[in-house]
Scaffold this active site. Sequence first.
Site, PDB file in Angstrom:
ATOM      1  CB  SER A  37      33.760 -33.793  36.627  1.00 25.17           C
ATOM      2  OG  SER A  37      32.405 -32.888  36.372  1.00 25.17           O
ATOM      3  CE  LYS A  38      38.617 -32.005  30.148  1.00 25.78           C
ATOM      4  NZ  LYS A  38      39.882 -31.393  30.685  1.00 25.78           N
ATOM      5  NE  ARG A  39      29.286 -31.486  35.651  1.00 28.81           N
ATOM      6  CZ  ARG A  39      29.114 -30.637  36.723  1.00 28.81           C
ATOM      7  NH1 ARG A  39      28.605 -29.516  36.887  1.00 28.81           N
ATOM      8  NH2 ARG A  39      29.160 -31.257  37.947  1.00 28.81           N
ATOM      9  CD  GLU A  96      42.959 -31.849  31.415  1.00 29.16           C
ATOM     10  OE1 GLU A  96      42.324 -31.866  30.723  1.00 29.16           O
ATOM     11  OE2 GLU A  96      42.783 -32.002  32.417  1.00 29.16           O
ATOM     12  N   GLY A 106      36.594 -27.683  34.449  1.00 23.41           N
ATOM     13  CA  GLY A 106      38.013 -27.305  33.755  1.00 23.41           C
ATOM     14  C   GLY A 106      38.892 -28.567  33.878  1.00 23.41           C
TER      15      GLY A 106
END
Length: 472
Positions: free
Chosen positions: A252-254, A262, A256
């Site tokens: 997840s975004k945590r 992206e 990176g």
Amino acid sequence: MNKVRVRFAPSPTGKLHLGNARTAIFNMLFSLHYSGKFVLRIEDTDLERSARVYEKRLIETLHWLGIDWDEGPDVGGDYGPYRQSERLEIYRPYIERLVKEGKAYYCYCTQRELEEERRGLLLRGLPPRYSGRCRYLTERERRRFEAEGRRPTIRFLVPDETIKFFDLIKGEMRFEGAAIGDFIIVRSSGVPAYNLAVVIDDALMEITHVIRGEDHLSNTPCQLFLYKALGLKPPKFAHHPLLLGPDRTKLSKRHGDVSVEEYREKGFLPEALLNYLVITGTVLERGREIFSREEMIKLFKLEKLSKSNAIFDLSKLKWMNRHYLRSLPLEDILDSLRPFLKEEEFKKLKENPKILGAILENVETLKDIPGFLDIFLKKGLSYTEEARDIIKQKGAKEVIDLFYQYIVANKHKDLMGILDEIILETGFKKRKVMMPIRAAITGSTVGPELKKIFELLPREWIVERLAKAKDI
Ligand code: GLU
């Protein structure tokens, strides 16, 4: 085997997560391996969160990654429409039937009541399941709730039965109906919920295999109950392990960057990302990790999926990217590179792709390339701080001057040969000769091989840069 039909069914609510891209790739490879059909279905029944712009971007991103489908909202097909928001009329008779047959019921509980019930159950240490309190409402009670202005959801009445199925990756699976609360199949807005829409769609689209992440495993018994209640034939299921972050929690975004977009913006090649996602969690062939598309199709089988979760490894992805930067045809690289270049730079590289070839040895991503272009495309040069420091070091100017004199006197044609002579003449270490020359000619302390630079730069540019460096 019946003609294989698989689908990828994303919800267009944001960027394409690497894990979802992996699911799409597995489905595509499976369909191609068995000469089947691959369907893209857009699950946009969450009307508040879904948007057409996301769908458009999603389709574009999937194609960029090399994922193509046979049927879908953009290409059509015999089983359309392929957007759930356009299938609402199709779901209606199924819903009516379930209610009429007493297999589903209207639930008037408000969010607040449900929340209270949930909290009460948790406090008593019980699983927070819906109690089923609207299961047997009388006509009068229903009318009273309606009069209060409550808008009902429709819940499926989960039978107290055992659901068993054979998962093609996980093996025998068994779930107890008694442990599953009556779940919502139609939201209070009248729009079907995921579990219902997915069952009707998979059945009507004649999907033979549902290949998806194991985070959906707990939905499968709900869906199998619905297949049974509706008298529809279920597909085979294969729930693959997930892509996790280094701390073994869902990526997840945590952790990176987690979306395909992206990595695309960061300058990763689609070929590298595709190959990386395929080998992460599969062993197509022992001891090998680089595969062409044809090989992936030939070798892909569900049996080759690992039974344990895969860990996302950025350094491996970078390694893969470097590999593809060095091995793909230059024209392919140039195509992927185009968005990172100014029009003028693109044109010049197209005329002289060898420049790109010289740079590729030194870069990790496409984004690193433009920084090296000025060396080859701009006569004038600016110097980095590090390059200036090197040029100012003791002995550096002497080397630069010698090189300059040799070239101007045209004593030697081969510039690398001249450098060897300078090493002999000065008794300096190789590095002490090479670094000032690199700094003088490229303005930097890092970059492509000098030999390649000499081959590609006009002699007069080299002379001019040496002269300029002497004045630093
Ligand atoms: N729309 C669901 C998702 O994006 C699809 C799940 C499924 O494959 O059934 O997770």
